[in-house]
Scaffold this motif. Structure first.
Motif, PDB file in Angstrom:
ATOM      1  N   ILE A 111      16.768 115.449  72.403  1.00 43.53           N
ATOM      2  CA  ILE A 111      15.568 115.751  72.541  1.00 43.53           C
ATOM      3  C   ILE A 111      15.749 117.149  71.605  1.00 43.53           C
ATOM      4  CG2 ILE A 111      13.322 116.121  73.650  1.00 43.53           C
ATOM      5  CD1 ILE A 111      13.720 113.989  75.265  1.00 43.53           C
ATOM      6  N   ILE A 112      14.447 117.708  71.362  1.00 41.44           N
ATOM      7  CA  ILE A 112      14.825 119.142  70.396  1.00 41.44           C
ATOM      8  C   ILE A 112      12.696 119.725  70.128  1.00 41.44           C
ATOM      9  CG2 ILE A 112      14.468 118.661  67.659  1.00 41.44           C
ATOM     10  CD1 ILE A 112      16.030 121.172  67.733  1.00 41.44           C
ATOM     11  N   ASN A 113      12.551 120.494  71.481  1.00 38.93           N
ATOM     12  CA  ASN A 113      10.798 120.955  70.847  1.00 38.93           C
ATOM     13  C   ASN A 113      11.308 122.122  69.833  1.00 38.93           C
ATOM     14  OD1 ASN A 113      10.462 120.378  73.274  1.00 38.93           O
ATOM     15  ND2 ASN A 113      11.788 122.240  74.703  1.00 38.93           N
ATOM     16  N   GLY A 114       9.807 121.448  69.219  1.00 41.35           N
ATOM     17  CA  GLY A 114       9.309 122.187  67.480  1.00 41.35           C
ATOM     18  C   GLY A 114       8.232 122.382  67.630  1.00 41.35           C
ATOM     19  N   VAL A 115       7.244 123.001  66.200  1.00 40.13           N
ATOM     20  CA  VAL A 115       5.974 123.286  66.808  1.00 40.13           C
ATOM     21  C   VAL A 115       5.692 122.867  64.718  1.00 40.13           C
ATOM     22  CG1 VAL A 115       4.785 125.893  65.774  1.00 40.13           C
ATOM     23  CG2 VAL A 115       6.412 125.459  67.167  1.00 40.13           C
ATOM     24  N   VAL A 116       4.967 122.199  64.898  1.00 38.91           N
ATOM     25  CA  VAL A 116       4.218 121.801  63.861  1.00 38.91           C
ATOM     26  C   VAL A 116       3.797 122.580  62.832  1.00 38.91           C
ATOM     27  CG1 VAL A 116       2.718 120.572  62.761  1.00 38.91           C
ATOM     28  CG2 VAL A 116       3.353 120.186  64.947  1.00 38.91           C
ATOM     29  N   LYS A 117       4.076 122.474  61.504  1.00 39.37           N
ATOM     30  CA  LYS A 117       4.208 122.903  60.389  1.00 39.37           C
ATOM     31  C   LYS A 117       2.918 122.656  59.533  1.00 39.37           C
ATOM     32  CE  LYS A 117       7.585 126.354  58.154  1.00 39.37           C
ATOM     33  NZ  LYS A 117       8.468 126.263  57.269  1.00 39.37           N
ATOM     34  N   ARG A 118       3.665 121.684  59.083  1.00 39.54           N
ATOM     35  CA  ARG A 118       2.326 121.415  58.010  1.00 39.54           C
ATOM     36  C   ARG A 118       2.770 119.454  58.455  1.00 39.54           C
ATOM     37  NH1 ARG A 118       6.416 122.762  55.918  1.00 39.54           N
ATOM     38  NH2 ARG A 118       7.412 121.624  54.113  1.00 39.54           N
ATOM     39  N   GLU A 119       1.832 118.607  57.661  1.00 42.06           N
ATOM     40  CA  GLU A 119       1.731 117.638  57.410  1.00 42.06           C
ATOM     41  C   GLU A 119       1.281 116.815  56.166  1.00 42.06           C
ATOM     42  OE1 GLU A 119      -0.776 113.546  59.569  1.00 42.06           O
ATOM     43  OE2 GLU A 119      -0.826 115.792  60.400  1.00 42.06           O
ATOM     44  N   GLU A 120       2.136 115.904  56.014  1.00 39.06           N
ATOM     45  CA  GLU A 120       2.875 115.876  53.724  1.00 39.06           C
ATOM     46  C   GLU A 120       2.803 114.483  54.059  1.00 39.06           C
ATOM     47  OE1 GLU A 120       6.220 117.445  52.575  1.00 39.06           O
ATOM     48  OE2 GLU A 120       5.062 119.610  52.750  1.00 39.06           O
ATOM     49  N   TYR A 121       1.551 113.124  53.532  1.00 33.78           N
ATOM     50  CA  TYR A 121       1.207 111.955  53.395  1.00 33.78           C
ATOM     51  C   TYR A 121       1.622 111.413  54.450  1.00 33.78           C
ATOM     52  CZ  TYR A 121       2.048 114.038  49.118  1.00 33.78           C
ATOM     53  OH  TYR A 121       2.205 114.653  47.262  1.00 33.78           O
ATOM     54  N   GLY A 122       1.139 111.815  55.661  1.00 31.78           N
ATOM     55  CA  GLY A 122       1.181 111.509  56.470  1.00 31.78           C
ATOM     56  C   GLY A 122       2.143 111.899  58.187  1.00 31.78           C
ATOM     57  N   ASN A 123       3.798 112.400  57.382  1.00 29.47           N
ATOM     58  CA  ASN A 123       5.037 112.569  57.769  1.00 29.47           C
ATOM     59  C   ASN A 123       4.277 114.608  58.598  1.00 29.47           C
ATOM     60  OD1 ASN A 123       5.951 110.072  56.739  1.00 29.47           O
ATOM     61  ND2 ASN A 123       6.533 111.768  54.929  1.00 29.47           N
ATOM     62  N   VAL A 124       5.227 114.205  59.345  1.00 29.67           N
ATOM     63  CA  VAL A 124       4.746 115.358  60.031  1.00 29.67           C
ATOM     64  C   VAL A 124       6.205 116.334  60.078  1.00 29.67           C
ATOM     65  CG1 VAL A 124       5.160 116.938  62.047  1.00 29.67           C
ATOM     66  CG2 VAL A 124       3.398 115.011  61.510  1.00 29.67           C
ATOM     67  N   ILE A 125       6.106 117.317  59.105  1.00 30.62           N
ATOM     68  CA  ILE A 125       6.713 118.651  59.602  1.00 30.62           C
ATOM     69  C   ILE A 125       7.181 119.494  60.371  1.00 30.62           C
ATOM     70  CG2 ILE A 125       8.168 120.641  57.487  1.00 30.62           C
ATOM     71  CD1 ILE A 125       7.993 117.705  56.584  1.00 30.62           C
ATOM     72  N   VAL A 126       8.219 119.782  60.564  1.00 36.80           N
ATOM     73  CA  VAL A 126       8.116 120.788  62.341  1.00 36.80           C
ATOM     74  C   VAL A 126       9.165 121.812  62.394  1.00 36.80           C
ATOM     75  CG1 VAL A 126       9.018 120.051  64.699  1.00 36.80           C
ATOM     76  CG2 VAL A 126       8.288 118.450  63.500  1.00 36.80           C
ATOM     77  N   ASP A 127       9.423 122.537  62.411  1.00 35.37           N
ATOM     78  CA  ASP A 127       9.954 123.701  62.463  1.00 35.37           C
ATOM     79  C   ASP A 127      10.701 123.816  63.662  1.00 35.37           C
ATOM     80  OD1 ASP A 127      10.492 126.546  62.780  1.00 35.37           O
ATOM     81  OD2 ASP A 127       9.355 127.595  62.698  1.00 35.37           O
ATOM     82  N   VAL A 128      12.128 123.572  63.705  1.00 28.10           N
ATOM     83  CA  VAL A 128      12.896 123.407  65.127  1.00 28.10           C
ATOM     84  C   VAL A 128      14.124 124.328  65.159  1.00 28.10           C
ATOM     85  CG1 VAL A 128      12.787 120.746  65.260  1.00 28.10           C
ATOM     86  CG2 VAL A 128      14.814 121.740  63.090  1.00 28.10           C
ATOM     87  N   GLY A 129      13.467 125.951  64.903  1.00 30.52           N
ATOM     88  CA  GLY A 129      14.655 126.822  64.518  1.00 30.52           C
ATOM     89  C   GLY A 129      14.716 127.256  64.082  1.00 30.52           C
ATOM     90  N   ARG A 130      15.940 126.933  62.889  1.00 38.58           N
ATOM     91  CA  ARG A 130      16.723 127.698  62.069  1.00 38.58           C
ATOM     92  C   ARG A 130      16.351 126.230  60.958  1.00 38.58           C
ATOM     93  NH1 ARG A 130      22.370 129.717  64.011  1.00 38.58           N
ATOM     94  NH2 ARG A 130      21.703 131.245  65.115  1.00 38.58           N
ATOM     95  N   GLY A 131      15.540 125.258  61.161  1.00 37.01           N
ATOM     96  CA  GLY A 131      15.907 124.457  59.899  1.00 37.01           C
ATOM     97  C   GLY A 131      14.071 124.066  60.273  1.00 37.01           C
ATOM     98  N   GLU A 132      14.100 122.808  59.303  1.00 34.04           N
ATOM     99  CA  GLU A 132      12.746 121.972  59.356  1.00 34.04           C
ATOM    100  C   GLU A 132      13.332 120.306  60.116  1.00 34.04           C
ATOM    101  OE1 GLU A 132      10.123 122.557  55.841  1.00 34.04           O
ATOM    102  OE2 GLU A 132       9.515 124.109  56.447  1.00 34.04           O
ATOM    103  N   GLY A 133      12.221 120.100  60.534  1.00 33.12           N
ATOM    104  CA  GLY A 133      12.382 118.657  60.483  1.00 33.12           C
ATOM    105  C   GLY A 133      11.996 117.864  59.896  1.00 33.12           C
ATOM    106  N   VAL A 134      11.710 116.521  59.785  1.00 35.69           N
ATOM    107  CA  VAL A 134      10.369 115.728  59.408  1.00 35.69           C
ATOM    108  C   VAL A 134      10.377 114.195  60.494  1.00 35.69           C
ATOM    109  CG1 VAL A 134       9.648 113.974  57.607  1.00 35.69           C
ATOM    110  CG2 VAL A 134      11.632 116.080  57.429  1.00 35.69           C
ATOM    111  N   LEU A 135       9.004 114.182  60.919  1.00 39.04           N
ATOM    112  CA  LEU A 135       8.499 113.172  61.968  1.00 39.04           C
ATOM    113  C   LEU A 135       7.893 111.900  60.912  1.00 39.04           C
ATOM    114  CD1 LEU A 135       8.360 111.827  64.933  1.00 39.04           C
ATOM    115  CD2 LEU A 135       6.255 113.841  64.570  1.00 39.04           C
ATOM    116  N   ARG A 136       8.298 110.890  60.466  1.00 38.82           N
ATOM    117  CA  ARG A 136       7.548 110.134  59.982  1.00 38.82           C
ATOM    118  C   ARG A 136       6.835 109.849  60.516  1.00 38.82           C
ATOM    119  NH1 ARG A 136      13.131 107.843  56.541  1.00 38.82           N
ATOM    120  NH2 ARG A 136      13.545 108.918  54.711  1.00 38.82           N
TER     121      ARG A 136
END
Length: 368
Positions: free
Chosen positions: A145-170
């Motif tokens: 499990i990782i904690n992150g901060v929501v950066k933006r939303e693209e076409y319903g997918n959430v782009i999450v800032d996870v520190g040294r990278g970006e994750g995609v929550l579809r």
């Protein structure tokens, strides 16, 4: 810009500064500089030449060399970078195939175009090193499990800032109708980390059964310590879930430990999962007993197992049928996912009628 006139130590300081900023190995930045200078030298002296540049890691001095390799007489493809044994005799005492001749050449003056090209090479190398570091870091964290901060939303997918990278929550990995705004804190399960053309992709999930298992591991110390094990999880994300647990210590009740004092532990997981109702079930090696537990809160009268067809018939009292099936078949579907078995549910009346029909059929066959 001339490498000779530039402050040579400044070259190393620049490499260190870039490496610190991007959190990569400084030697990778220096190698990128060497490659970019070699490319600039080739544009000056000729693209066919094998020119190599070495930057001294202590002084920052760049030395330019031309390398020629000794090959078989009929294997010469590039006359500027290869020569035969006979051609190598003026340079080497006893030349053999595979020997190399290294000559130092004057440093190049970097024109505006060459300097721009060198900069592009360095940036590309740094970007590749950054991607490799990111992939290596998150590859080992898949399944956690990782904690992150929501950066933006693209076409319903959430782009999450996870520190040294970006994750995609579809979209299909979000619970129900979850909506997030920029800057919201979010907790996700790292489902997969893959290398792709545009860099490493970190795929996140909040609907995966493993997400619930990891949340319980965080809330219940006995699971973290291995005293209690989660054997199976079945979820209808955002609505209901069933989790099967077993205790390896007879003095600890697995269900009670997961529920916690006044339900505090399970409530913490429920809150994280947007109010998803959780049934905690004791796991049992006996398939029939486990199934009776899995169909809770419905009461079961009888279980008939057909091992060949891998099907199970469950008989319930007439008034318990709707409870056993659940709303839109949810209860029986989750029980089936949890046990890995196909389940048929009958009422006592239906079962009685069917047994009567079977008895009459067999009697007639026997009489015939």
């Amino acid at each position: 810009m001339s490498i000779t006139s530039a402050n040579q130590l400044e070259l190393l300081q620049t490499a260190d500064a870039v490496a610190r900023e991007k959190m990569i190995d400084p030697s990778l930045v220096v190698e990128a500089m060497e490659e970019s200078l070699a490319r600039a030298a080739k544009s000056r002296y000729g693209a066919d030449l094998d020119i190599r540049v070495k930057i001294d890691r202590k002084t920052g001095r760049a030395s330019f060399t031309r390398v020629r390799t000794v090959v078989e007489d009929d294997a010469v493809e590039n006359e500027k970078a290869e020569l035969t044994v006979a051609q190598a005799k003026p340079y080497l005492d006893d030349p053999k195939v595979g020997d190399v001749i290294i000559d130092e050449i004057p440093p190049v003056e970097l024109g505006r175009i060459a300097a721009q090209s060198a900069k592009q090479v360095i940036l590309q190398k740094v970007r590749e090193a950054e991607r490799d570091r990111q992939y290596e870091e998150f590859r080992d964290r898949a399944g956690t499990i990782i904690n992150g901060v929501v950066k933006r939303e693209e076409y319903g997918n959430v782009i999450v800032d996870v520190g040294r990278g970006e994750g995609v929550l579809r979209r299909n990995e979000k619970i129900g109708r979850e909506a997030y705004r920029n800057g919201d804190r979010i907790r996700c399960y790292i489902k997969d980390v893959r290398r792709e053309a545009r860099g490493p992709q970190i795929f996140l999930s909040r609907t995966a059964p493993e997400f619930m298992a990891e949340l319980f591991k965080m809330e219940v110390p006995e699971i973290y310590d291995g005293i209690i094990e989660i054997k199976a999880v079945a979820r209808d994300p955002g609505s209901r879930a069933k989790i099967a647990v077993i205790s390896y210590d007879n003095s600890i009740d697995p269900v009670g430990a997961c529920v916690g004092m006044r339900g505090s532990r399970v409530q913490a997981v429920v809150n994280e999962l947007q109010g998803e109702k959780i049934d905690i079930i004791p796991w049992n090696e006996d398939a029939a007993t486990f199934l009776v537990n899995a169909l809770q809160p419905a009461e079961v009268s009888k279980v008939v197992i057909d091992e060949e067809a891998e099907r199970i018939e469950v008989v319930v009292p007439d008034e318990q049928l709707s409870l056993a099936i659940g709303r839109r078949g949810q209860n029986v579907r989750l029980a089936s996912q949890l046990t890995g078995l196909d389940i048929d549910i009958l009422t006592e009346e239906e079962e009685s009628k069917r047994r009567q029909a079977e008895f009459e059929e067999r009697t007639r066959l026997f009489m015939d």
